[in-house]
Design a protein around this motif. Structure first.
Motif, short mmCIF file in Angstrom:
data_model
loop_
_atom_site.label_atom_id
_atom_site.label_comp_id
_atom_site.label_asym_id
_atom_site.label_seq_id
_atom_site.Cartn_x
_atom_site.Cartn_y
_atom_site.Cartn_z
N GLY A 62 0.81 -1.22 0.00
CA GLY A 62 0.00 0.00 0.00
C GLY A 62 0.84 1.26 0.00
O GLY A 62 0.52 2.24 -0.68
N LYS A 63 1.94 1.26 0.77
CA LYS A 63 2.80 2.45 0.82
C LYS A 63 3.41 2.73 -0.56
O LYS A 63 3.50 3.88 -0.98
N ARG A 64 3.84 1.67 -1.23
CA ARG A 64 4.43 1.87 -2.55
C ARG A 64 3.37 2.35 -3.55
O ARG A 64 3.63 3.23 -4.38
N PHE A 65 2.17 1.80 -3.43
CA PHE A 65 1.10 2.19 -4.36
C PHE A 65 0.71 3.65 -4.15
O PHE A 65 0.50 4.39 -5.12
N VAL A 66 0.62 4.08 -2.88
CA VAL A 66 0.19 5.45 -2.59
C VAL A 66 1.18 6.47 -3.16
O VAL A 66 0.78 7.54 -3.62
N ARG A 67 2.48 6.16 -3.13
CA ARG A 67 3.46 7.09 -3.70
C ARG A 67 3.16 7.34 -5.18
O ARG A 67 3.17 8.48 -5.65
N HIS A 68 2.89 6.26 -5.90
CA HIS A 68 2.57 6.40 -7.32
C HIS A 68 1.21 7.07 -7.51
O HIS A 68 1.03 7.88 -8.43
N ALA A 69 0.25 6.74 -6.66
CA ALA A 69 -1.09 7.29 -6.79
C ALA A 69 -1.08 8.81 -6.59
O ALA A 69 -1.73 9.55 -7.34
N ARG A 70 -0.33 9.27 -5.61
CA ARG A 70 -0.23 10.72 -5.37
C ARG A 70 0.41 11.43 -6.57
O ARG A 70 -0.03 12.52 -6.97
#
Length: 331
Positions: A62-70
């Motif tokens: 989730g942390k890795r995904f959120v970086r890309h999502a932001r």
């Protein structure tokens, strides 16, 4: 498929620490966020949050995904902000085809006002013949063509925005140079100098029509020159020529301009009804406003007949040219 709302829900939940608080911040139901994040996790094949009684915590994935999502949401936001002025007609480009001078008159006034209001819009001005311009309008290579006359076009919109007086260009030593206004019967025995390119053919038809009504056949010389050199030939005393009012602001040594009695030339804008360029639509609104201020009602589209589109040049198979119509329009 991953949608923008999936990204927004994940970013909001990671920031708020719970689906409930994320739902409140976004103004949606908690079940909506919970369901869509679960669908996203199924699509990705990885859990983005660890759920617990107090809320949610991002997993390593989730942390890795959120970086890309932001980053993705930021790019989308920047993209929207970048094109928003174009959608409002405040940026972009307008491709304009002209058949008259920009030295003075309505077209120059309108373009100055438009550039003052929308300085970030690029204006591309292309000179050419009306037939070339109208073809380019149909192909969306031009946003608008400003041409002479009321055209019978079934596939384009058109509106008359201004009229111009017709002037005779005379050598300054010619006897007619002493006159303020020239009548047609004073031109019966004159020689006329025309260019082979536009607007030479249209002026030729104009002269033939009006002088033939007086029983005269004008002597006409054709030259493969542009306007500047044509004026120079007139200054040599080889003959006269005709021009429209917007051109007389440009002075040439050895020639004078004298108004031709009772002759007015209508000018129209022609554009595609399928053209949704916001910058052009802003220009059209401004042109209509200025035309109304100048006393020309252009709110109605020029009525077109169910005949095929025609060129500006008159012939036995085409509608009369604007110049040949001008006497009727001025009466």
């Amino acid at each position: 498929m991953i949608e923008l709302r999936h990204l927004r829900y994940v970013v909001a939940a990671s920031k708020c620490g719970s689906f409930r608080r994320a739902a409140v911040s976004l103004g949606v139901e908690q079940s909506t966020i919970s369901r869509h994040i679960r669908d996203l996790e199924d699509e990705l094949g990885a859990s983005l949050f660890n759920r617990h009684s107090g809320g949610v915590i991002l997993t390593h994935a989730g942390k890795r995904f959120v970086r890309h999502a932001r980053r993705a949401l930021s790019e989308v936001s920047c993209a929207a902000a970048d094109i928003r002025p174009i959608g409002r007609g405040e940026e972009g480009a307008v491709q304009i085809g002209i058949f008259s001078s920009l030295a003075s008159g309505f077209l120059a006034q309108m373009l100055r006002a438009y550039i003052h209001r929308y300085s970030d819009v690029r204006i591309d001005i292309i000179e050419g013949s009306p037939s070339e311009h109208i073809s380019a309008v149909r192909q969306h290579k031009l946003d608008v063509a400003f041409v002479t006359g009321a055209l019978g076009l079934t596939d384009c919109d058109a509106a008359q925005f201004w009229t111009e007086r017709v002037f005779v260009v005379i050598p300054d030593a010619h006897p007619l140079a002493e006159r303020k206004v020239i009548r047609w019967d004073e031109l019966r025995t004159e020689t006329f100098i025309l260019s082979e390119g536009d607007p030479g053919p249209e002026i030729h038809d104009f002269l033939i029509k009006h002088l033939a009504d007086l029983g005269a056949h004008p002597a006409i010389e054709r030259h493969r020159v542009g306007r500047d050199n044509l004026m120079q030939i007139v200054s040599f005393g080889r003959g006269l020529t005709l021009t429209s009012e917007s051109t007389v602001a440009t002075q040439f040594p050895g020639v004078v301009y004298r108004r031709l009695e009772n002759e007015m030339l209508p000018f129209c804008a022609v554009w595609s009804p399928n053209n949704d360029n916001p910058a052009w639509r802003r220009m059209l609104s401004l042109a209509r406003l200025l035309a109304r201020r100048n006393g020309i009602c252009d709110s109605e589209r020029i009525k077109t007949s169910p005949t095929p589109p025609v060129s500006m040049r008159s012939s036995s198979h085409a509608a009369p040219s604007a110049l040949s119509q001008s006497r009727d329009l001025s009466s």
